[in-house]
Motif scaffolding. Structure first.
Motif, PDB file in Angstrom:
ATOM      1  N   LEU A   2       1.670   1.571  -3.555  1.00  0.00           N
ATOM      2  CA  LEU A   2       0.594   2.025  -4.135  1.00  0.00           C
ATOM      3  C   LEU A   2       0.213   3.936  -3.832  1.00  0.00           C
ATOM      4  O   LEU A   2       0.049   4.628  -4.790  1.00  0.00           O
ATOM      5  N   ALA A   3       0.439   4.143  -2.815  1.00  0.00           N
ATOM      6  CA  ALA A   3       0.342   5.461  -2.169  1.00  0.00           C
ATOM      7  C   ALA A   3       1.108   6.364  -2.987  1.00  0.00           C
ATOM      8  O   ALA A   3       0.838   7.766  -2.974  1.00  0.00           O
ATOM      9  N   LEU A  50      -8.339   3.432  -6.561  1.00  0.00           N
ATOM     10  CA  LEU A  50      -7.306   2.524  -7.175  1.00  0.00           C
ATOM     11  C   LEU A  50      -7.397   0.975  -6.559  1.00  0.00           C
ATOM     12  O   LEU A  50      -7.407   0.225  -7.321  1.00  0.00           O
ATOM     13  N   LEU A  68      -1.627   7.086  -8.849  1.00  0.00           N
ATOM     14  CA  LEU A  68      -2.318   7.533  -7.803  1.00  0.00           C
ATOM     15  C   LEU A  68      -2.142   9.257  -7.784  1.00  0.00           C
ATOM     16  O   LEU A  68      -3.004   9.958  -7.429  1.00  0.00           O
ATOM     17  N   TYR A  75       0.829  -1.209  -0.134  1.00  0.00           N
ATOM     18  CA  TYR A  75       0.011   0.045  -0.091  1.00  0.00           C
ATOM     19  C   TYR A  75       0.857   1.164  -0.037  1.00  0.00           C
ATOM     20  O   TYR A  75       0.466   2.412  -0.650  1.00  0.00           O
ATOM     21  N   SER A 107       2.650   6.000  -5.981  1.00  0.00           N
ATOM     22  CA  SER A 107       2.809   5.784  -7.203  1.00  0.00           C
ATOM     23  C   SER A 107       2.296   7.082  -8.156  1.00  0.00           C
ATOM     24  O   SER A 107       1.433   7.937  -7.675  1.00  0.00           O
ATOM     25  N   ALA A 140      -5.116  11.911  -7.840  1.00  0.00           N
ATOM     26  CA  ALA A 140      -5.591  12.631  -7.119  1.00  0.00           C
ATOM     27  C   ALA A 140      -5.484  14.285  -7.450  1.00  0.00           C
ATOM     28  O   ALA A 140      -6.356  14.985  -7.036  1.00  0.00           O
ATOM     29  N   HIS A 198      -6.068  12.531  -1.808  1.00  0.00           N
ATOM     30  CA  HIS A 198      -5.139  11.495  -1.885  1.00  0.00           C
ATOM     31  C   HIS A 198      -5.756  10.063  -1.237  1.00  0.00           C
ATOM     32  O   HIS A 198      -5.611   9.076  -2.016  1.00  0.00           O
ATOM     33  N   ALA A 232      -8.439   8.777  -3.741  1.00  0.00           N
ATOM     34  CA  ALA A 232      -7.812   8.418  -5.055  1.00  0.00           C
ATOM     35  C   ALA A 232      -7.013   6.898  -4.677  1.00  0.00           C
ATOM     36  O   ALA A 232      -7.154   6.101  -5.512  1.00  0.00           O
ATOM     37  N   LEU A 233      -6.757   6.722  -3.355  1.00  0.00           N
ATOM     38  CA  LEU A 233      -6.243   5.451  -3.010  1.00  0.00           C
ATOM     39  C   LEU A 233      -7.373   4.338  -3.039  1.00  0.00           C
ATOM     40  O   LEU A 233      -7.024   3.320  -3.523  1.00  0.00           O
TER      41      LEU A 233
END
Length: 471
Positions: A106-107, A167, A112, A103, A109, A116, A160, A163-164
């Protein structure tokens, strides 16, 4: 020939400078060092002050996510069809993989961050990259994001976070779709097996005429019911035979004789002749007792009796087709002992016995036919049962696969665990002083390093002389 002395090498000059230093007097050298130190400090703190003066304000919005540690499971049992289960273990069971690290990637990336920023109508670089801390032995993920004003920092934090989540939802849907596509490939084969097994059953049923195993069981039950019915009828027949035997012994007549006697009894002419014959016989006995055999009345009465007896014989011959003097005379005119009723009973019993005998014979024939049919159906029933078992197995596998696919859709957190918002993005009430504190600490450290370097240069001469002398 004269040669000029070689110029001292660069290494020798550097060695001479480090060991002997300059020829500058001590006081002058001291002021040079003081001026140099003051200039370095002025430069350092000038830069620090300029940074503190020109640095934009910093507001930090913080939020915390948590990954639950418990797994989830689902189980479906379909009665007489199949069984399906789905379970997801705790994301922390594997010591090699921490889902928080996934995660974290991913946060951070670009996909993402771009999503955001797009939600706030910002360029991808204007959002900034959030900082993330992963406290040990916990499922927490602590985020922080910097902006120039408090509301903007909070908005970026919410952007953010959403958006997470989007995703993760996209990844979960894609994972479920790929898993479902893989299962569908197997389901097509299972469905073909179910269809093929069903076609085999229908073809076999049409060929042999045996629809189901229940029909075979009903065939066996029918035979048992017929056998039970036969036993009951045989017992009833034996009872009637016993009753008929007793009546025959009591009447001293066979059923055929009883039927003939009833036929004679029901004939009115025969009954009238019998009455006259009985009266003539009675008068003959009376006259015979009073007079002799040659007496005219005795002769006349005997002739009358013989004439009536001959008439009875002719009537019996006409009714029965034969003459039986003994049977004919067993019939009484008044029937005081109810012999006619007993003879009727005998005839009824005889008729029922004949009917039961015929029914038993018919049952024996039916039982033999059903036994032949049952014997020929054993192999067919066994094959039909095998076909049904094959169809049931194919149906169970097919249904279980469908149930597994549906249960798998319900478990959307198997690959990407659930993320909960423990602490919402905060609205910072004051600026973050960390960058100013770091600037002051950097200035202090730079000042110490500059002063330390000048101090080393100040005391280098005796130290270097001692090292060179020892060498």
């Amino acid at each position: 020939m004269m040669t000029t002395p070689a110029a001292p090498s660069s290494l020798a000059k550097l060695k001479h400078f480090l060991v002997t230093g300059s020829k500058m007097p001590l006081n002058r050298r001291r002021w040079v060092y003081i001026k140099t130190a003051l200039g370095a400090l002025a430069l350092i703190w000038g830069l620090v002050g300029l940074f503190l003066l020109l640095a934009p304000p910093r507001y930090v919005s913080k939020w915390t996510l948590i990954l639950p540690g418990a797994g989830a499971g689902a189980q479906v049992s379909l009665d007489s069809i199949g069984h399906a289960s789905s379970s997801s273990s705790s994301p922390y069971l594997s010591s090699a993989i921490d889902p928080r690290e996934n995660y974290k990637a991913l946060a951070s990336s670009e996909v993402l961050l771009a999503a955001a920023a797009s939600s706030l109508s910002l360029a991808p670089g204007e959002l900034g990259k959030p900082k993330l801390k992963l406290p040990n032995q916990t499922g927490l993920m602590e985020f922080s994001l910097v902006s120039r004003d408090a509301e903007s920092a909070q908005q970026k934090a919410w952007a953010h976070y959403h958006a997470l989540q989007r995703l993760l939802e996209t990844l979960r849907e894609d994972e479920i779709s790929q898993r479902e596509n893989g299962i569908k490939l197997g389901i097509e084969g299972f469905a073909q097996k179910v269809s093929l097994s069903q076609q085999k059953i229908l073809a076999f049923q049409s060929e042999i005429g045996l629809v189901s195993l229940d029909q075979f069981k009903e065939l066996a039950l029918t035979i048992e019911r017929l056998r039970h019915k036969r036993v009951t009828m045989v017992a009833k027949q034996q009872g009637m035979l016993a009753s008929r035997g007793q009546l025959q012994a009591h009447l001293a007549l066979s059923p055929e004789q009883a039927a003939d006697l009833l036929k004679l009894k029901n004939d009115q002419l025969f009954q009238q002749l019998l009455v006259l014959y009985t009266d003539a016989t009675t008068m003959l006995a009376k006259f015979d007792g009073q007079y002799g055999n040659k007496h005219p009345q005795v002769v006349t009465q005997r002739h009358q009796q013989q004439t009536l007896f001959a008439s009875l014989q002719r009537r019996c011959q006409h009714l029965l087709g034969y003459r039986d003097d003994e049977l004919m005379l067993k019939l009484s005119a008044d029937d005081l002992d109810s012999r006619a009723q007993l003879m009727q009973q005998l005839l009824n019993l005889s008729t029922e016995v004949q009917g039961l005998t015929q029914e038993i014979a018919t049952l024996d024939e039916q039982i033999a036919n059903w036994n032949d049919r049952l014997a020929h159906s054993n192999d067919d029933a066994a094959k039909l049962e095998d076909l049904h078992r094959e169809h049931q197995l194919a149906t169970a596998v097919f249904t279980s696969a469908l149930a597994k696919m549906d249960v798998g859709k319900a478990d959307i957190y198997s690959a990407y665990p659930l993320v909960q918002l423990l602490a919402a993005p905060s609205l910072p009430l004051k600026q973050d002083p960390m960058h100013k504190l770091l600037a002051l600490i950097g200035g202090a450290l730079s000042s110490l390093m500059a002063i330390g370097g000048l101090a080393v240069l100040w005391i280098r001469k005796p130290i270097m002389q001692r090292i060179v002398t020892k060498s």
